[in-house]
Design a protein around this motif. Structure first.
Motif, PDB file in Angstrom:
ATOM      1  N   LEU A 149       8.139  53.675 -37.672  1.00  0.00           N
ATOM      2  CA  LEU A 149       8.513  55.068 -38.416  1.00  0.00           C
ATOM      3  C   LEU A 149       8.549  55.823 -37.527  1.00  0.00           C
ATOM      4  CD1 LEU A 149       6.005  56.337 -41.425  1.00  0.00           C
ATOM      5  CD2 LEU A 149       6.200  57.202 -39.218  1.00  0.00           C
ATOM      6  N   ILE A 150       9.318  57.024 -37.328  1.00  0.00           N
ATOM      7  CA  ILE A 150       9.375  57.986 -36.407  1.00  0.00           C
ATOM      8  C   ILE A 150       9.176  59.518 -36.857  1.00  0.00           C
ATOM      9  CG2 ILE A 150      10.692  59.270 -34.457  1.00  0.00           C
ATOM     10  CD1 ILE A 150      11.430  56.585 -33.474  1.00  0.00           C
ATOM     11  N   VAL A 151       8.239  60.085 -36.712  1.00  0.00           N
ATOM     12  CA  VAL A 151       8.031  61.614 -36.941  1.00  0.00           C
ATOM     13  C   VAL A 151       8.769  62.522 -35.777  1.00  0.00           C
ATOM     14  CG1 VAL A 151       6.482  63.343 -37.461  1.00  0.00           C
ATOM     15  CG2 VAL A 151       5.711  61.107 -38.015  1.00  0.00           C
ATOM     16  N   PHE A 152       9.782  63.369 -36.475  1.00  0.00           N
ATOM     17  CA  PHE A 152      10.572  64.161 -35.737  1.00  0.00           C
ATOM     18  C   PHE A 152       9.564  65.664 -35.730  1.00  0.00           C
ATOM     19  CE2 PHE A 152      13.412  60.590 -36.164  1.00  0.00           C
ATOM     20  CZ  PHE A 152      13.916  60.475 -34.974  1.00  0.00           C
ATOM     21  N   LYS A 153       9.650  66.257 -34.747  1.00  0.00           N
ATOM     22  CA  LYS A 153       9.252  67.871 -34.880  1.00  0.00           C
ATOM     23  C   LYS A 153      10.136  68.509 -34.005  1.00  0.00           C
ATOM     24  CE  LYS A 153       5.050  70.197 -34.984  1.00  0.00           C
ATOM     25  NZ  LYS A 153       3.596  70.240 -35.117  1.00  0.00           N
ATOM     26  N   LYS A 154      10.915  69.382 -34.619  1.00  0.00           N
ATOM     27  CA  LYS A 154      11.989  70.348 -34.082  1.00  0.00           C
ATOM     28  C   LYS A 154      12.885  69.594 -33.494  1.00  0.00           C
ATOM     29  CE  LYS A 154       9.495  74.805 -33.767  1.00  0.00           C
ATOM     30  NZ  LYS A 154       8.136  74.436 -34.471  1.00  0.00           N
ATOM     31  N   GLY A 155      13.226  68.419 -34.055  1.00  0.00           N
ATOM     32  CA  GLY A 155      14.625  67.510 -33.633  1.00  0.00           C
ATOM     33  C   GLY A 155      14.003  66.795 -32.583  1.00  0.00           C
ATOM     34  N   PRO A 157      11.602  63.333 -31.224  1.00  0.00           N
ATOM     35  CA  PRO A 157      10.529  62.332 -31.647  1.00  0.00           C
ATOM     36  C   PRO A 157       9.025  62.776 -31.199  1.00  0.00           C
ATOM     37  CG  PRO A 157      12.058  61.310 -30.058  1.00  0.00           C
ATOM     38  CD  PRO A 157      12.483  62.866 -30.345  1.00  0.00           C
ATOM     39  N   VAL A 158       8.135  62.794 -31.894  1.00  0.00           N
ATOM     40  CA  VAL A 158       6.973  62.959 -31.650  1.00  0.00           C
ATOM     41  C   VAL A 158       5.812  61.971 -31.758  1.00  0.00           C
ATOM     42  CG1 VAL A 158       6.876  65.645 -31.355  1.00  0.00           C
ATOM     43  CG2 VAL A 158       6.424  64.205 -33.405  1.00  0.00           C
ATOM     44  N   HIS A 159       6.205  60.983 -32.502  1.00  0.00           N
ATOM     45  CA  HIS A 159       5.198  59.739 -32.944  1.00  0.00           C
ATOM     46  C   HIS A 159       6.259  58.627 -33.445  1.00  0.00           C
ATOM     47  CE1 HIS A 159       1.462  58.003 -34.080  1.00  0.00           C
ATOM     48  NE2 HIS A 159       2.044  57.501 -34.924  1.00  0.00           N
ATOM     49  N   ASN A 160       5.701  57.564 -32.846  1.00  0.00           N
ATOM     50  CA  ASN A 160       6.284  56.299 -33.213  1.00  0.00           C
ATOM     51  C   ASN A 160       5.256  55.417 -33.885  1.00  0.00           C
ATOM     52  OD1 ASN A 160       7.628  53.720 -33.477  1.00  0.00           O
ATOM     53  ND2 ASN A 160       8.802  54.161 -31.852  1.00  0.00           N
ATOM     54  N   THR A 179      -1.074  65.025 -40.714  1.00  0.00           N
ATOM     55  CA  THR A 179      -1.680  65.778 -39.635  1.00  0.00           C
ATOM     56  C   THR A 179      -0.446  66.571 -38.677  1.00  0.00           C
ATOM     57  OG1 THR A 179      -1.654  63.624 -38.148  1.00  0.00           O
ATOM     58  CG2 THR A 179      -3.512  64.100 -39.526  1.00  0.00           C
ATOM     59  N   PHE A 180       0.819  65.897 -38.945  1.00  0.00           N
ATOM     60  CA  PHE A 180       1.803  66.875 -38.224  1.00  0.00           C
ATOM     61  C   PHE A 180       2.231  68.187 -38.582  1.00  0.00           C
ATOM     62  CE2 PHE A 180       2.214  62.387 -36.724  1.00  0.00           C
ATOM     63  CZ  PHE A 180       2.399  62.623 -35.335  1.00  0.00           C
ATOM     64  N   THR A 181       1.758  68.542 -39.766  1.00  0.00           N
ATOM     65  CA  THR A 181       1.653  69.822 -40.225  1.00  0.00           C
ATOM     66  C   THR A 181       0.995  70.855 -39.567  1.00  0.00           C
ATOM     67  OG1 THR A 181       0.279  69.663 -41.911  1.00  0.00           O
ATOM     68  CG2 THR A 181       2.610  69.105 -42.577  1.00  0.00           C
ATOM     69  N   LEU A 182      -0.034  70.238 -38.767  1.00  0.00           N
ATOM     70  CA  LEU A 182      -1.125  71.017 -37.894  1.00  0.00           C
ATOM     71  C   LEU A 182      -1.028  70.679 -36.671  1.00  0.00           C
ATOM     72  CD1 LEU A 182      -4.508  70.255 -39.701  1.00  0.00           C
ATOM     73  CD2 LEU A 182      -2.979  72.423 -40.111  1.00  0.00           C
ATOM     74  N   ARG A 231      -5.662  60.839 -33.858  1.00  0.00           N
ATOM     75  CA  ARG A 231      -4.879  61.181 -34.901  1.00  0.00           C
ATOM     76  C   ARG A 231      -4.740  60.656 -36.296  1.00  0.00           C
ATOM     77  NH1 ARG A 231      -0.200  65.116 -33.229  1.00  0.00           N
ATOM     78  NH2 ARG A 231      -0.427  66.088 -35.072  1.00  0.00           N
ATOM     79  N   GLY A 232      -5.015  61.286 -37.537  1.00  0.00           N
ATOM     80  CA  GLY A 232      -4.823  60.276 -38.774  1.00  0.00           C
ATOM     81  C   GLY A 232      -6.270  60.126 -39.237  1.00  0.00           C
TER      82      GLY A 232
END
Length: 329
Positions: A149-155, A157-160, A179-182, A231-232
């Protein structure tokens, strides 16, 4: 506020009336409906519950949703597919760029336990778009090992997160993704306090320090590095001791000027507090403190007032945390 949420809720009802007339919205003032308040064990206000298939047993709680658009997404993901199926890189890019945050699951096949956990997590995180793909081209385009799963922030990838069947729980993934909303370290103030409590991580670590001190940058870097590792699991909060409006928090943790920089852990569920045994805010000390806390080895900290000088002058003795054990027991 309750009023604000009520307006957003009404707006969601208006919009969904056209799109999904089968979904009914209702509002109850429990000041007058004591039986309903008791039946559904309503303790906090406002509370939003979703009843499925005409059953009043086990309604689903809708927590931390504050905007009409998020309400709509939440309801849609409960009543239909919770994630978008991605078949092309263009489709993936559209989702990644549509919002500040996006979550994409890359899978070998779409009928596994980890896919199910991923889809359940999407239902609980309506604040951001979720997509999933089993397309070799899309996975190759992002250079991603499948089943992650990858979290993308402002386009970007910030977490895998690697997804293995049976390893991840919906709650664990929900906590991590929210937690990525903070920011990695969130400075405490009026605006952020609401967001901090919306993230379902019950362990909070707080660093109390004046932000204009000479050592601040070094301490902050150490704190941020430790935050990335937990994190998390633990939410990292920064409290500026120069900010008078934070006075109530200092009182709550009994932090005095001579104590800072100070580090405390708070468990929101039990309200238990823990003090970092080491004085220096180093990366090692922070990691050791968080790890020992998560392993259940940290000692609870019972903040105490100083023992008054005349505590035993009168027939009724004055007890505080520091002399309680020795006098009573």
């Amino acid at each position: 506020s309750s009023q604000n949420l009520s307006e957003e809720f009404a707006e969601a009802a208006r919009q969904l009336k056209k799109e999904a007339p089968r979904i009914q919205f209702g509002k109850i003032d429990v000041t007058y409906q004591h039986d309903l308040r008791k039946e559904f064990n309503i303790q906090a206000f406002p509370t939003v519950k979703f009843f499925v298939n005409g059953s009043r047993e086990d309604p689903i709680d809708c927590k931390g949703v504050r905007k009409a658009s998020t309400f709509i997404t939440w309801v849609k993901r409960r009543t239909g597919p919770s994630t978008v199926l991605i078949n092309s890189t263009d489709q993936a890019e559209a989702i990644i760029k549509a919002d500040d945050l996006a979550v994409i699951g890359f899978f070998r096949e779409l009928h596994t336990d980890s896919v199910e956990v991923f889809c359940e997590t999407a239902r609980d995180v309506p604040e951001m778009p979720f997509g999933m793909t089993a397309s070799e081209d899309v996975c190759a385009n992002y250079g991603v090992q499948r089943n992650s799963l990858i979290v993308f922030k402002k386009g970007k990838p910030v977490h895998n997160e690697v997804l293995e069947d049976g390893k991840q729980s919906k709650l664990g993934l929900t906590r991590l993704i929210k937690t990525f909303t903070l920011d990695l370290v969130t400075e405490y103030n009026i605006e952020t306090s609401v967001k901090i409590f919306d993230v379902p991580v019950e362990n909070h670590i707080l660093l109390f320090t004046p932000m204009n001190s000479e050592t601040f940058n070094e301490i902050y870097e150490n704190y941020q590095s430790a935050a990335a590792e937990f994190r998390g699991k633990v939410l990292f909060v920064l409290v500026d001791t120069n900010e008078a409006r934070n006075g109530r928090i200092f009182e709550y943790f009994r932090i005095r000027d001579i104590d800072v920089p100070a580090v405390r852990i708070l468990n929101l569920t039990s309200d238990a507090r823990y003090k970092m045994p080491a004085d220096e805010v180093t990366m090692e000390n922070l990691k050791e403190f968080c790890q020992s806390y998560l392993n259940g080895k940290a000692k609870q900290h019972l903040p105490s007032e100083e023992i008054p000088q005349d505590w035993d002058k009168m027939p009724v003795k004055v007890l505080v945390g520091k002399n309680f054990n020795s006098i009573i027991f």
